[in-house]
Design a protein around this motif. Structure first.
Motif, PDB file in Angstrom:
ATOM      1  N   TRP A 104       0.843  -1.194   0.000  1.00 61.08           N
ATOM      2  CA  TRP A 104       0.000   0.000   0.000  1.00 61.08           C
ATOM      3  C   TRP A 104       0.880   1.247   0.000  1.00 61.08           C
ATOM      4  N   THR A 105       0.454   2.260  -0.718  1.00 55.49           N
ATOM      5  CA  THR A 105       1.104   3.574  -0.679  1.00 55.49           C
ATOM      6  C   THR A 105       0.017   4.616  -0.463  1.00 55.49           C
ATOM      7  N   ILE A 106       0.129   5.357   0.648  1.00 53.17           N
ATOM      8  CA  ILE A 106      -0.905   6.325   1.001  1.00 53.17           C
ATOM      9  C   ILE A 106      -0.284   7.698   1.232  1.00 53.17           C
ATOM     10  N   ASP A 107      -1.123   8.722   1.228  1.00 47.43           N
ATOM     11  CA  ASP A 107      -0.678  10.093   1.466  1.00 47.43           C
ATOM     12  C   ASP A 107      -0.451  10.308   2.957  1.00 47.43           C
ATOM     13  N   SER A 108       0.696  10.889   3.312  1.00 39.78           N
ATOM     14  CA  SER A 108       1.022  11.106   4.725  1.00 39.78           C
ATOM     15  C   SER A 108       0.334  12.330   5.306  1.00 39.78           C
TER      16      SER A 108
END
Length: 511
Positions: free
Chosen positions: A220-224
């Motif tokens: 998963w890659t999400i906005d911090s």
């Protein structure tokens, strides 16, 4: 003394007005300050309020399974009777998920994996995992469905294969563990033996969560949220993809929102926050339903719109979920076979809640009830933290008429509810106390400051104004008294004395 009192009153009046104005000005400024602090604390970086809770959820997560036990399998198979079921459950598993391989990327995103571990919780279950139920023969029906449009000789070979095993029946009896975690299927075993001679590996086990325990569902890659808190936790990529490729429209393939466990801060009642549920291969939205409280903390309750799974005739946004294209199930269902290796599965709300009446009436024992079967999420709207959630979905299998096979040649098409599950969590007492002490109490105290300032300003201004008014009135009365020349008591006596003296000095006149 009078001048000092006058000056003091003037100073108090000025101070009161300034305090009042300062309170008015502080209201928006303090809100901006608090919002900035919240935005900072919900940013995904080590040391922030939300990071540890995101990395290792502090609330217990439970998966509750409810199975539909077929009560009249022989009557259905031989007499073509309506399927009658009884719900059994819950059978509950505790879920542990700790994120690992966390990588902070230069573009403000965070990448990670999240393995899931399920442990059976007997204390929260109505029975052990060994409890058995009569359910549909998933493998047999999948096989019939797969070759539905193949050549006739393939259908003949398939029926011969089915006749060669013991489980050549529409309904079979399986345990809780079998249905969820997998069992050795006799048909798959037969296929495995045949393929083994050709050197082709083949798995002879099937279960709805087969091989999912102690594994993750990808990267998963999400906005911090470092660049914009409005994008906090939004999914940017799942397994390297920014879009899905299961569905037939771009809108349906979008990966929108968060994973449903956290949302961006400052959620409003007019929002329709989306979340992506990887197990169901799609993004979904929720709408505000009502104000709620969890452990004494104010929240907003969001639920799915009633038309979330409606047929495109009622909800055009669902057109892309009709697979194959323009092949749409009844309202209340969407087909997930394209993301489940062609198995004829569909998803609905439990007991076909808000679904087409035909779905509910086709199975004896369906009792849809919004209070029991509706998905809801209680969000602490300021920081976007989910304090309670119950995500409820039902897995159904299409039992389809097929004249090529003896077992299903006389039955009518029906969507059989295999089971439904509830993924639930609620904030613990310890965390509720922590949220109150570290966030709610300081914010509430700070939010009162402007109004205290306004109140003090009003009181001081009012008191000072009265004091000034009285002093001015007193001063005005003195001035008026001096201007009128009104004789005092002493002056009056002197005049009387003079008059008396004048009378005494007058000459006596004798007549």
């Amino acid at each position: 003394m009078g001048k000092k009192t006058w000056r003091c009153s003037i100073l108090c009046l000025c101070a009161g007005i300034l305090t009042f104005v300062a309170g008015i000005v502080m209201i928006p400024l303090l809100r901006i300050y608090i919002n900035n602090m919240i935005a900072k604390e919900v940013t995904l970086e080590e040391g922030t309020f939300v990071y540890d809770a995101w990395k290792e959820p502090p609330f217990p997560i439970y998966f509750e399974f409810y199975f539909f036990d077929v009560l009249n399998p022989e009557e259905v198979s031989t007499l073509n009777k309506k399927i009658e079921v009884k719900q059994r459950g819950p059978y509950t598993y505790s879920l542990t998920s700790i994120k690992n391989n966390i990588t902070f990327n230069a573009n403000g995103t965070v990448s990670y994996r999240e393995p899931y571990t399920y442990v059976f919780d007997r204390s929260r279950s109505v029975g052990p995992e060994s409890d058995t139920f009569t359910t549909v023969n998933v493998i047999l029906l999948t096989m019939f469905n797969t070759i539905r449009y193949e050549y006739e000789f393939i259908k003949v070979m398939t029926e011969l294969l089915a006749d060669s095993v013991n489980d050549n029946k529409l309904f079979i009896r399986l345990s809780v563990h079998d249905i969820i975690w997998g069992y050795e299927d006799t048909i798959l075993l037969k296929v495995k033996e045949e393929l083994k001679e050709l050197g082709i590996p083949f798995d002879d086990h099937f279960g709805f969560f087969y091989k999912l325990n102690n594994t993750d569902d990808g990267l998963w890659t999400i906005d911090s949220g470092k660049r914009d808190s409005a994008n906090n936790f939004d999914i940017r990529f799942w397994n390297g993809k920014s879009m899905l490729d299961f569905w037939s429209t771009e809108e349906s393939n979008m990966i929108n929102g968060t994973d449903g466990n956290l949302f961006h801060p400052f959620v409003k009642k007019t929002d329709h926050p989306p979340f992506f549920f990887s197990e169901l291969c799609r993004s979904m939205t929720v709408d505000f339903q009502r104000d709620s409280t969890v452990q004494g903390i104010d929240t907003y309750r969001f639920t799915h719109p009633r038309d979330i799974f409606d047929n495109p005739d009622q909800n055009p946004a669902n057109d892309g979920f009709c697979t194959p294209l323009n092949n749409c199930p009844p309202s209340g269902l969407y087909n997930i076979s394209v993301c489940r290796k062609g198995s004829p599965f569909s998803v609905s709300m439990p007991h076909f809640l808000y679904g087409d009446d035909r779905l509910i009436n086709a199975i004896e024992g369906m009792k849809p009830d919004a209070s029991l079967h509706e998905t809801f999420i209680d969000i602490m709207h300021d920081i976007g933290c989910v304090l309670r959630t119950e995500r409820k979905y039902q897995i159904n299998m299409l039992v389809r008429n097929n004249p090529s096979f003896e077992i299903v040649k006389d039955i009518e098409d029906v969507y059989f509810p295999v089971f439904w599950f509830n993924e639930s969590t609620i904030v613990t007492d310890d965390w509720a106390d922590f949220i109150r002490s570290s966030y709610l109490t300081p914010v509430h105290i700070a939010s009162y400051i402007p109004y205290i300032s306004i109140a003090v300003g009003v009181v001081v201004t009012f008191t000072s104004s009265i004091a000034i008014h009285r002093q001015r009135k007193k001063s005005k009365d003195k001035m008026q008294e001096n201007q009128d020349g009104t004789p005092s008591e002493r002056t009056s006596l002197l005049i009387n004395d003079d008059d008396s003296q004048s009378e005494r000095t007058k000459p006596l006149v004798i007549q």
